[in-house]
Design an enzyme around this catalytic site. Structure first.
Site, PDB file in Angstrom:
ATOM      1  N   ASP A 156       0.848  -1.202   0.000  1.00 14.61           N
ATOM      2  CA  ASP A 156       0.000   0.000   0.000  1.00 14.61           C
ATOM      3  C   ASP A 156       0.881   1.249   0.000  1.00 14.61           C
ATOM      4  O   ASP A 156       2.088   1.176   0.210  1.00 14.61           O
ATOM      5  CB  ASP A 156      -0.909  -0.017   1.246  1.00 14.61           C
ATOM      6  CG  ASP A 156      -2.223   0.708   1.004  1.00 14.61           C
ATOM      7  OD1 ASP A 156      -2.367   1.368  -0.044  1.00 14.61           O
ATOM      8  OD2 ASP A 156      -3.104   0.632   1.870  1.00 14.61           O
TER       9      ASP A 156
ATOM     10  N   HIS B 133     -10.374  -1.304  -7.305  1.00 16.20           N
ATOM     11  CA  HIS B 133     -10.240  -0.253  -6.285  1.00 16.20           C
ATOM     12  C   HIS B 133      -9.381   0.923  -6.745  1.00 16.20           C
ATOM     13  O   HIS B 133      -9.770   2.087  -6.582  1.00 16.20           O
ATOM     14  CB  HIS B 133      -9.676  -0.882  -5.012  1.00 16.20           C
ATOM     15  CG  HIS B 133      -9.413   0.075  -3.900  1.00 16.20           C
ATOM     16  ND1 HIS B 133     -10.396   0.863  -3.354  1.00 16.20           N
ATOM     17  CD2 HIS B 133      -8.269   0.365  -3.221  1.00 16.20           C
ATOM     18  CE1 HIS B 133      -9.862   1.606  -2.393  1.00 16.20           C
ATOM     19  NE2 HIS B 133      -8.577   1.330  -2.294  1.00 16.20           N
TER      20      HIS B 133
HETATM   21 FE1  N7H Z   1      -7.299   2.152  -0.942  1.00 16.79          FE
HETATM   22  N1  N7H Z   1      -6.280  -2.537  -0.448  1.00 16.79           N
HETATM   23  O1  N7H Z   1      -5.455  -3.129   0.182  1.00 16.79           O
HETATM   24  O2  N7H Z   1      -7.053  -3.141  -1.173  1.00 16.79           O
HETATM   25  N2  N7H Z   1      -5.815   0.964  -1.660  1.00 16.79           N
HETATM   26  N3  N7H Z   1      -7.776   0.749   0.447  1.00 16.79           N
HETATM   27  N4  N7H Z   1      -8.693   3.433  -0.134  1.00 16.79           N
HETATM   28  N5  N7H Z   1      -6.771   3.609  -2.242  1.00 16.79           N
HETATM   29  C1  N7H Z   1      -4.904   1.304  -2.614  1.00 16.79           C
HETATM   30  O3  N7H Z   1      -1.748   2.546  -4.920  1.00 16.79           O
HETATM   31  C2  N7H Z   1      -7.301  -0.541   0.532  1.00 16.79           C
HETATM   32  C3  N7H Z   1      -9.490   3.181   0.935  1.00 16.79           C
HETATM   33  C4  N7H Z   1      -7.373   4.853  -2.394  1.00 16.79           C
HETATM   34  O4  N7H Z   1      -3.601   6.620  -7.108  1.00 16.79           O
HETATM   35  C5  N7H Z   1      -4.022   0.209  -2.850  1.00 16.79           C
HETATM   36  O5  N7H Z   1      -0.982   2.989  -2.948  1.00 16.79           O
HETATM   37  C6  N7H Z   1      -7.923  -1.203   1.660  1.00 16.79           C
HETATM   38  C7  N7H Z   1     -10.434   4.262   1.126  1.00 16.79           C
HETATM   39  C8  N7H Z   1      -6.658   5.634  -3.378  1.00 16.79           C
HETATM   40  O6  N7H Z   1      -3.732   4.757  -8.187  1.00 16.79           O
HETATM   41  C9  N7H Z   1      -4.420  -0.801  -2.037  1.00 16.79           C
HETATM   42  C10 N7H Z   1      -8.760  -0.281   2.240  1.00 16.79           C
HETATM   43  C11 N7H Z   1     -10.174   5.162   0.123  1.00 16.79           C
HETATM   44  C12 N7H Z   1      -5.628   4.827  -3.835  1.00 16.79           C
HETATM   45  C13 N7H Z   1      -5.570  -0.350  -1.282  1.00 16.79           C
HETATM   46  C14 N7H Z   1      -8.668   0.938   1.477  1.00 16.79           C
HETATM   47  C15 N7H Z   1      -9.071   4.637  -0.647  1.00 16.79           C
HETATM   48  C16 N7H Z   1      -5.718   3.566  -3.108  1.00 16.79           C
HETATM   49  C17 N7H Z   1      -2.885   0.158  -3.882  1.00 16.79           C
HETATM   50  C18 N7H Z   1      -9.637  -0.407   3.438  1.00 16.79           C
HETATM   51  C19 N7H Z   1     -10.855   6.470  -0.174  1.00 16.79           C
HETATM   52  C20 N7H Z   1      -4.578   5.213  -4.868  1.00 16.79           C
HETATM   53  C21 N7H Z   1      -1.630   0.791  -3.355  1.00 16.79           C
HETATM   54  C22 N7H Z   1      -9.487  -1.320   4.384  1.00 16.79           C
HETATM   55  C23 N7H Z   1     -12.134   6.677  -0.005  1.00 16.79           C
HETATM   56  C24 N7H Z   1      -5.082   5.012  -6.273  1.00 16.79           C
HETATM   57  C25 N7H Z   1      -1.436   2.218  -3.782  1.00 16.79           C
HETATM   58  C26 N7H Z   1      -4.049   5.513  -7.279  1.00 16.79           C
HETATM   59  C27 N7H Z   1      -4.846   2.519  -3.282  1.00 16.79           C
HETATM   60  C28 N7H Z   1      -6.356  -1.108  -0.388  1.00 16.79           C
HETATM   61  C29 N7H Z   1      -9.398   2.068   1.748  1.00 16.79           C
HETATM   62  C30 N7H Z   1      -8.479   5.297  -1.712  1.00 16.79           C
HETATM   63  C31 N7H Z   1      -3.697  -2.142  -1.970  1.00 16.79           C
HETATM   64  C32 N7H Z   1      -7.733  -2.620   2.130  1.00 16.79           C
HETATM   65  C33 N7H Z   1     -11.488   4.338   2.225  1.00 16.79           C
HETATM   66  C34 N7H Z   1      -6.974   7.055  -3.795  1.00 16.79           C
END
Ligand code: N7H
Length: 481
Positions: free
Chosen positions: A234, A348
């Site tokens: 992440d 996501h």
């Molecule tokens: Fe997410 N996951 O493990 O599945 N997220 N996220 N997120 N997220 C990202 O690119 C995850 C949550 C964003 O710029 C990655 O850094 C999990 C909320 C945004 O390409 C992974 C949870 C919100 C991005 C996860 C969670 C976001 C992003 C890839 C909750 C906003 C960047 C790693 C438990 C409302 C997108 C990375 C881009 C990336 C996960 C929550 C937003 C692995 C498990 C609540 C903007």
């Protein structure tokens, strides 16, 4: 009057600050314990391959000077991202306003870590301390200026339905009232350091504040440092920020400082002068049902493999070399494939940042994610039974200059609804329809038109709060007088 730290506060001064907080209220033995501690030699941040590095002090200072950002006035957590080793979120209520205001200036302010301090190991404190206030907290402090953000004003409890939460029965009870006035963020490389800093501060603050709730987070143990509990790396694609990030990596371009920081270039809100350089902090305790996720489609749900390799660039298998390569792991736009044979439309990372799907990445919808995993690793029993018995998840933190353009927009308008361009269902990771089934296509790589019915939310909201993380000058000024 504007407070400004004229120079980087050296570790020894910070250290003296902690020691003096102790010496006022605590025994000589505690003081000795502190003095026996070596100065910080290791960073309190993790730096896993694949996550962008924090810029050097020199490069960030040059960028900040050119853009007019004051990194000595901006709290240290805001621009750093998901890199802490251990972190404690300490939610408090203000019990004695006059005493709290005094101690805010005398006991908390000297310990607040600035952005400048975070940029070099030698200037990092033993334990980072940041502070942020809810609207109820500002009310308690008799601060009547509007910060120009209606979501912050109303608080997250009022927003549960808009965010897709199935009511607030799953919420941590302390988040359901109005008793949380603020949050203290403690971060370090050891829990002992954090506990020491907490007890020092608690003794210094005395009865002026009360602890309402706390949540303790930690980077997962090696080899999973930097990976969240589902197993995915992440913090790869936090936005580079103008005035902080000297040279964005391939596939990224700098966003205006005002997308993250209030009152800076690119923030179009109406704010009081004293708020400039602050940021709205969204906190969400997001429980993850890890043993329950028995799916081979995980990478297609996220849009990245566990190593961080983007599915758009490597649709059929994980490519750890690509995942670890900072110069390549963000270098895609979603125009590489036009159907769902690459990244599913609803994945996501595509939902939360559609890149070229909207014709431009310059959407004004970027957030700085700065959370950390909480809870233990999955036990053998949980793995055998595919059932969570001890809570774990993500202590989600995002910083943005307007909650309705940042976190709330991403959650409500992009993640929870049909993808605006393609109609492929909600985000399989965080999309929430008040507990209703979610129908999504694109998850099965052998038949991308097939609909998968997700009957369980693998991420469960336990609630949270909206806060404002003020600049240091406001802590010494407006908020403490
Ligand atoms: Fe997410 N996951 O493990 O599945 N997220 N996220 N997120 N997220 C990202 O690119 C995850 C949550 C964003 O710029 C990655 O850094 C999990 C909320 C945004 O390409 C992974 C949870 C919100 C991005 C996860 C969670 C976001 C992003 C890839 C909750 C906003 C960047 C790693 C438990 C409302 C997108 C990375 C881009 C990336 C996960 C929550 C937003 C692995 C498990 C609540 C903007």
């Amino acid at each position: 009057m504007k407070f400004r730290i004229s120079n980087v506060v050296p570790a020894v001064v910070l250290f003296t600050g902690i020691a003096s907080a102790l010496s006022v209220h605590d025994s000589t033995s505690a003081l000795k314990r502190e003095t026996a501690k070596p100065r910080r030699v290791h960073s309190l941040l993790i730096n896993p391959a694949g996550q962008p590095a924090v810029p050097s002090l020199k490069a960030a200072t040059t960028a900040a000077n050119a853009a007019g950002l004051n990194l000595d006035d901006i709290q240290g957590d805001i621009l750093i991202g998901m890199k802490k080793m251990k972190e404690l979120f300490y939610f408090f209520g203000i019990a004695d306003v006059a005493s709290f205001k005094t101690k805010l200036a005398t006991d908390i302010l000297p310990l607040i870590t600035t952005t400048t301090q975070m940029l070099d190991n030698s200037t990092q404190p033993i334990t980072l301390l940041n502070i942020a206030f809810s609207q109820r907290g500002l009310d308690a402090l008799n601060v009547s200026d509007s910060l120009g953000d209606s979501d912050f004003f109303n608080g997250q409890f009022e927003d549960a339905q808009n965010l897709g939460d199935p009511g607030t029965t799953n919420w941590v009870p302390e988040f359901t009232g109005t008793g949380i006035h603020g949050v203290l963020l403690f971060a370090s490389d050891t829990v002992v350091n954090i506990n020491d800093a907490v007890s020092s501060l608690e003794s210094a603050m005395g009865n002026s504040m009360t602890k309402v709730y706390s949540l303790s987070g930690a980077a997962r143990p090696a080899p999973n440092a930097g990976h969240e509990h589902f197993g995915f790396l992440d913090g790869i694609s936090n936005p580079p920020v103008n005035g902080f990030t000297p040279s964005p990596l391939a596939g990224q371009s700098n966003v205006s400082a005002g997308e993250i920081l209030v009152g800076e270039d690119g923030d179009f809100g109406t704010r009081p002068d004293w708020a400039k350089g602050g940021s709205f902090l969204v906190f969400r305790q997001l429980k993850q049902l890890v043993p329950e996720v028995r799916t081979s489609f995980g990478a297609r749900m996220v849009g990245r493999w566990k190593s961080g390799a983007p599915v758009e660039l490597s649709p059929l298998f994980d490519d750890p070399v690509l995942g670890a390569d900072r110069s390549r792991n963000n270098d895609f736009t979603f125009a590489e494939t036009t159907d769902q044979s690459g990244c599913p439309f609803g994945a996501h990372i595509r939902k939360t940042r559609p890149r070229i799907d909207l014709g431009t990445d310059d959407t004004g919808r970027h957030i700085m994610r700065a959370g950390i995993p909480y809870g233990p690793e999955v036990s053998t029993d949980e793995a055998t039974e595919n059932t969570t018995s001890t809570e774990r998840g993500l202590a989600f933190v995002s910083y943005q200059s307007t909650i309705g353009n940042g976190f709330k927009f991403l959650q409500q308008t992009w993640a929870n609804s049909q993808f605006f361009a393609h109609g492929q269902g909600p985000d399989p990771i965080i999309g929430a329809l008040a507990g209703a089934e979610r129908d999504i296509t694109g998850l099965d790589p052998t038949d991308t038109t097939k609909t998968t019915k997700l009957t369980t939310d693998f991420v469960v909201s336990r609630g949270g709060e909206y806060f404002f993380s003020p600049p240091l000058s406001a802590i010494s000024g407006k908020l403490s007088i």
